[in-house]
Design an enzyme around this catalytic site. Structure first.
Site, short mmCIF file in Angstrom:
data_model
loop_
_atom_site.label_atom_id
_atom_site.label_comp_id
_atom_site.label_asym_id
_atom_site.label_seq_id
_atom_site.Cartn_x
_atom_site.Cartn_y
_atom_site.Cartn_z
N GLY A 10 21.83 5.14 2.45
CA GLY A 10 21.18 3.88 2.10
C GLY A 10 22.14 2.94 1.40
O GLY A 10 22.99 3.36 0.63
N ASP A 138 19.29 6.66 -6.63
CA ASP A 138 18.58 7.76 -7.30
C ASP A 138 19.47 8.47 -8.33
O ASP A 138 18.98 9.26 -9.13
CB ASP A 138 18.11 8.79 -6.27
CG ASP A 138 17.07 8.23 -5.32
OD1 ASP A 138 16.46 7.19 -5.65
OD2 ASP A 138 16.88 8.81 -4.25
N ARG A 173 -6.98 -3.85 -14.92
CA ARG A 173 -6.85 -2.66 -14.08
C ARG A 173 -5.77 -1.73 -14.62
O ARG A 173 -5.17 -1.97 -15.66
CB ARG A 173 -6.52 -3.07 -12.64
CG ARG A 173 -7.62 -3.89 -11.99
CD ARG A 173 -7.24 -4.26 -10.57
NE ARG A 173 -8.25 -5.11 -9.94
CZ ARG A 173 -8.16 -5.61 -8.71
NH1 ARG A 173 -7.09 -5.33 -7.97
NH2 ARG A 173 -9.11 -6.37 -8.22
N ARG A 182 13.20 10.70 -4.29
CA ARG A 182 12.58 11.83 -3.60
C ARG A 182 12.78 13.13 -4.36
O ARG A 182 11.84 13.90 -4.53
CB ARG A 182 13.18 11.97 -2.19
CG ARG A 182 12.85 10.81 -1.28
CD ARG A 182 13.49 11.02 0.09
NE ARG A 182 13.22 9.89 0.97
CZ ARG A 182 13.68 9.80 2.21
NH1 ARG A 182 14.42 10.78 2.71
NH2 ARG A 182 13.41 8.75 2.95
N ARG A 287 16.86 -1.96 -4.18
CA ARG A 287 18.26 -1.95 -3.77
C ARG A 287 18.68 -3.26 -3.12
O ARG A 287 19.76 -3.37 -2.56
CB ARG A 287 18.53 -0.80 -2.80
CG ARG A 287 17.73 -0.85 -1.52
CD ARG A 287 18.30 0.03 -0.40
NE ARG A 287 18.79 1.31 -0.82
CZ ARG A 287 18.27 2.49 -0.43
NH1 ARG A 287 17.22 2.51 0.38
NH2 ARG A 287 18.80 3.62 -0.83
#
Length: 367
Positions: A10, A138, A173, A182, A287
């Site tokens: 990525g 990440d 809310r 992940r 990103r």
């Protein structure tokens, strides 16, 4: 010397500053630089006997080619998530080596995350000179405390989280904001802490809804403005989720068989508490755009260090940041483990909040 550069996995902000740094440092040494387009996939698309394919997937990088790119996000070399060992035709490592020989490439500098750098380590093991540069929003490459793209992703996330407070408050809310991550919840952990959200759910710790939902309801009730904010990693698990092998989250969003964890959490909040939700997946916005100051600095530094290692003949290394210092480690270091949040030190799993206030003696990014 003629060196090659590629970016894989990525894209993240900070890749272009690193590319510029590599190119200018190499030119100062009198070296030629070839950029390979679309990561390792670009190699597989090259036929060494076909000039047209070579022209389509490589180009010479000179001062003019990298002028001003440090201000841009993404990667001018484009990218792919290809490992030449696992394509349907079988292991094509020999083809990659053939292309490198045919094009007269003496060494490679590869910019990527866990997948890209695993093949880089494999190529190094075949005897080809490689230096790898870790990048991933990440921040989960084992062997380095910091990867290019992490700071910008956190900065983008904090801005978006705080912006979403206005609509969440207006409708009274609970906001559920899902961030990429992940395997590691580090981006969510730090972004949630810096935005001072009510609760943060990370990939490393399953969320017990019998505990979490009453906490969120109490958070909302404690404010005169009657709202609450929860950040969650995309790889997080809920107590209501059926056991899974993790293959679904590894798919692209369009190929997944079930709703994301943010959507699933929001449904449980509404069904069990009757409180409305605002659900937002920040996803690729994390990103997108230009790099922040930190990722520019690290990109420039990693690129310069990579060229210095090649100049000294120190091949088979991965540049790294360890305890706040620029260093380098064996290129296969990332194969030795996985990098994730140190839950016992940095996270209170009983109340789903970061524990980041004991900082004496710790490096800047608190690892």
């Amino acid at each position: 010397m003629r060196i090659g550069i590629l970016t894989g996995g990525g894209d993240v902000p900070g890749l272009n500053p690193c590319i510029r740094s590599i190119v200018l440092s190499a030119i100062d040494l009198g070296w030629d630089v070839t950029g390979f387009r679309k990561g390792w996939q670009g190699f597989l698309n090259i036929d060494p006997g076909d000039p047209a394919s070579i022209a389509a997937f490589t180009y010479r990088l000179d001062r003019e080619a990298v002028r001003g790119i440090d201000r841009m996000g993404g990667t001018i070399l484009h990218t792919s998530r290809t490992d030449p060992r696992t394509v349907k035709e079988g292991d094509r490592t020999d083809h990659v080596l053939c292309v490198l020989k045919a094009l007269g490439i003496d060494a490679m500098i590869t910019l990527g995350g866990d997948g890209t750098l695993r093949f880089s380590a494999h190529l190094s093991a075949q005897g080809f000179p490689v230096i790898s540069v870790p990048k991933t929003m990440d921040n989960d490459v084992h062997g380095t405390d910091y990867c290019i793209g992490f700071s910008t992703a956190v900065s983008r996330s904090v801005e978006a989280i705080n912006a979403l407070r206005t609509t969440t408050e207006s409708h009274e809310r609970i906001a559920v904001i899902e961030l990429f991550g992940r395997r590691s919840g580090e981006t969510a952990l730090l972004a949630g802490f810096l935005a001072q959200v009510d609760r943060t759910i990370i990939a490393e710790v399953p969320a017990d809804l019998d505990i979490l939902l009453p906490l969120l309801a109490a958070d909302r009730a404690s404010r005169p403005s009657n709202y609450a904010v929860c950040v969650i990693s995309e790889g997080a698990r809920l107590s209501t989720d059926a056991a899974a092998d993790g293959s679904d989250i590894a798919q692209s969003a369009t190929k997944r068989g079930k709703a994301g964890v943010g959507q699933r959490l929001a449904r449980q909040i509404e069904e069990r508490t009757g409180i409305g939700t605002v659900v937002q997946e920040l996803a690729y916005l994390m990103r997108a755009g230009e790099p922040d100051a930190m990722d520019r600095m690290v990109g420039f530094a990693f690129g310069g260090l990579a060229v210095q290692l090649l100049q000294r003949g120190e091949y088979g290394r991965m540049v790294a940041l360890i305890d706040g210092n620029y260093q380098h480690v064996p290129i296969d270091t990332l194969l030795a483990g996985t990098k994730s949040v140190d839950v016992s030190a940095l996270y209170d799993s009983g109340v789903y909040r970061a524990r980041l206030l004991r900082v004496e003696g710790m490096p800047m990014f608190l690892y």
